[in-house]
Each structure stands twice: as C-alpha cells, then as structure tokens.
Scaffold this active site. Sequence first.
Site, PDB file in Angstrom:
ATOM      1  N   CYS A  84       0.769  -1.405   0.164  1.00  0.00           N
ATOM      2  CA  CYS A  84      -0.031  -0.165  -0.049  1.00  0.00           C
ATOM      3  C   CYS A  84       0.977   1.129  -0.139  1.00  0.00           C
ATOM      4  O   CYS A  84       0.284   2.231  -0.250  1.00  0.00           O
ATOM      5  CB  CYS A  84      -0.956   0.051   1.389  1.00  0.00           C
ATOM      6  SG  CYS A  84      -2.320  -1.131   0.919  1.00  0.00           S
TER       7      CYS A  84
ATOM      8  N   ASP B 223      -8.437  -3.708  -5.453  1.00  0.00           N
ATOM      9  CA  ASP B 223      -7.033  -3.447  -4.738  1.00  0.00           C
ATOM     10  C   ASP B 223      -5.983  -4.214  -5.277  1.00  0.00           C
ATOM     11  O   ASP B 223      -6.263  -5.320  -5.415  1.00  0.00           O
ATOM     12  CB  ASP B 223      -7.232  -3.219  -3.259  1.00  0.00           C
ATOM     13  CG  ASP B 223      -6.540  -2.472  -2.478  1.00  0.00           C
ATOM     14  OD1 ASP B 223      -5.174  -2.208  -3.173  1.00  0.00           O
ATOM     15  OD2 ASP B 223      -6.950  -1.809  -1.686  1.00  0.00           O
TER      16      ASP B 223
ATOM     17  N   HIS C 159      -8.215 -10.875 -14.942  1.00  0.00           N
ATOM     18  CA  HIS C 159      -7.648 -10.465 -16.143  1.00  0.00           C
ATOM     19  C   HIS C 159      -5.651 -10.392 -16.075  1.00  0.00           C
ATOM     20  O   HIS C 159      -5.351  -9.863 -14.933  1.00  0.00           O
ATOM     21  CB  HIS C 159      -8.098  -9.223 -16.657  1.00  0.00           C
ATOM     22  CG  HIS C 159      -7.499  -8.354 -18.147  1.00  0.00           C
ATOM     23  ND1 HIS C 159      -7.949  -8.909 -19.112  1.00  0.00           N
ATOM     24  CD2 HIS C 159      -6.778  -7.290 -18.057  1.00  0.00           C
ATOM     25  CE1 HIS C 159      -7.233  -8.144 -20.157  1.00  0.00           C
ATOM     26  NE2 HIS C 159      -6.577  -7.273 -19.631  1.00  0.00           N
ATOM     27  N   SER C 160      -5.339 -10.582 -17.167  1.00  0.00           N
ATOM     28  CA  SER C 160      -3.659 -10.456 -17.113  1.00  0.00           C
ATOM     29  C   SER C 160      -3.331  -9.453 -18.113  1.00  0.00           C
ATOM     30  O   SER C 160      -3.569  -9.582 -19.126  1.00  0.00           O
ATOM     31  CB  SER C 160      -3.129 -11.912 -17.077  1.00  0.00           C
ATOM     32  OG  SER C 160      -3.554 -12.577 -18.256  1.00  0.00           O
TER      33      SER C 160
END
Length: 346
Positions: A17, A68, A140-141
């Site tokens: 983060c 995230d 998704h990549s």
Amino acid sequence: MTRTEPSLTSLAHGGGCGCKLSPGVLRDILKDMPQGAMFADLMVGNETSDDAAVWRLNDTQALVATTDFFMPVVDDPFHFGQIAATNALSDVYAMGGTPILALALVGMPINVLSSETIGRILQGGASVCAAAGIPVAGGHSIDSVEPIYGLVALGLVHPDHILTNAGARPGDRLVLTKPLGVGILSAALKQGRLDEAGYATLVASTTRLNRFGARLAGRGGVHAVTDVTGFGLLGHALEMARGAGVTVELSADPPVLPGVRALLEAGLRTGASGRHWAAYGQDVLGLDEGELRTLMTDPQTSGGLLIAVAEGELAELQAAARAEGVDAVVVGRVVEGPAQVRVRPS
C-alpha cells in the site's frame, strides 16, 4: 540450466500500500470526476473516501464492490499473493460485507519471471480467498514492466447495515484491530535489515483477514468503520473526521508490531510517511516531527479496522473481538469540533 530470477521487490519501485498515490495527488485527480448521485440504487459511491462502492440490489441485499492491487511487498511469491488478496478483501469487510467472489488482476513481466513464480503468486491469492470461503472466479492479466497483483472483490450486506467511514459521533471510542508498523517492517525487508522474526511478524499481520468487520454489520453502537491501509492511521482517521464533520483524538501510544520501535530508533523511515504528512499534516494537531509521526503516517499494507463505537458498547465489542481472536485496542475518541485529528499525550 536453472533460470535465475531477480527478487520480486527488486522489480518494483514501491511495494504494498506504499504504492498508493498520496492523498493530495489523489484529491486533485478525482476532483472533476462525475458523481453518482443520479443513480438511485448507488448507496455509496465516489463522493466519499469510503473503502468500497455499494449498490442496492433489493430490500435485503446490497452489493459491495471494490478493487485493490499493488507491487510486491515481499519476495516470496506465495506470500505476496496472500498479502495482496487479504488486503483487497479487507475493503469488503470494512463496509460490513461478506465476500462472495473475487476476480484476479495480474500484471507480470513475463520475460523476467517464470510461469512457476507467477503461478505461486496466484496460488497465494487463491488460498486466502478459499479461507474466506469464496472462489477466484476469473480475472484479467497483462504483460507489465513491474509485477502487479490484486483482486476485484465482491460481497453482500443488508442495505440497512452498511458501515461507512462517515458515521462517527462525538463520544464514540475508536478501536484498532491490528498494530501499526507494517510499512517500517517492509522497508527494513527491502533494505536487508529484517530478521526472520520480523518477517514472520510482517506476514502474520498482513495475511490475517479482517473478517470481524462482517460481524459488525447491524451491531448496535458501531457508527463508523474503515480499514487502515496506505494513508496510515492519521490519514484514515482524518477521512473519518471529515466524513462526519468531527474531531478525532488519537492516543500518542498506539499498538505497535514487535520489532518496529527498534527499527524506528535505528533511523529507518519510509518515503510514503513524508509524502503523507505533506498532504494532510495541516489538519493534524499535537504531533511534532519524530518517531511517532513516522509511525502514525506509516502506510499499512493489509492493516486493521478502525472502528468508532459508542462508549457504552465498547466492552461488548471488545469481548466479541476477543472471541474471534482479534485484539480491539482503544486508540482514541471522537469529540465535537472541526474536521481534524488531534494527537493527545498518553
């Protein structure tokens, strides 16, 4: 011939983060974004700094939606996946929701990392989702210069029991469910200054699900909740203060993870702490430069929940937390006053 790979953290300019845009930069970017007020079923949108969006489905269900992702905070691929997934699911729990499914977001330098390493990252994330009782149902990549992993997380909550960061009331006590110092530990790791015990502490904290948040939905006396992540305790407490138009008073003696104070005394700092103070320090009173400021602005990857609860309900909430294996430590209170944070001596 065995392929030699670089460490995950060496491929990223930041980690966890601590990768977040600073609060000031984010406000500037979002200030002209269209608001969602014209959508009658959008119960929580981007008008506030809440942890997730909430959409009413019917009289008894609302959908909690969040996403995230970040670059590696540790070098072990399985642990990286676990930490990123735990952090993403925390936003659902912070709204009082129960997760129902996740989608994986994957960006990897495929010419640098092996498919085995990338697979271990995904396996780590999937293991956390399994512990939360949900599937990773797709995703998704992309081929990315830096390794990135995270989740889209979806959950359900009763429309009458949504928890936001904007409901704190004067007289509430503030409790925190995880100690501070994750950013300091992760910075020490990247600098080669973290021992095995410190690494174990880092992983244990960042992979512990905030599922206690789902138990707070509909609980009497719980007025506001947020998870403490990239903006540090001060930043997220300030969001709570602004959301409710109150002053948040924080203790100068917050709970701290083992080993963190020694690292602070040795001079270890994170760049994010300085950026955070520059962004919101003007709305914080009673905090001089030093180790406490560094700790309170320290970015918390997969940090704990900050809960505003009526004083009369505090003991019962703490007992419920203990029953779940969670320490709900009092770190402050809410008082009448302008939207700011005040740090008071312990």
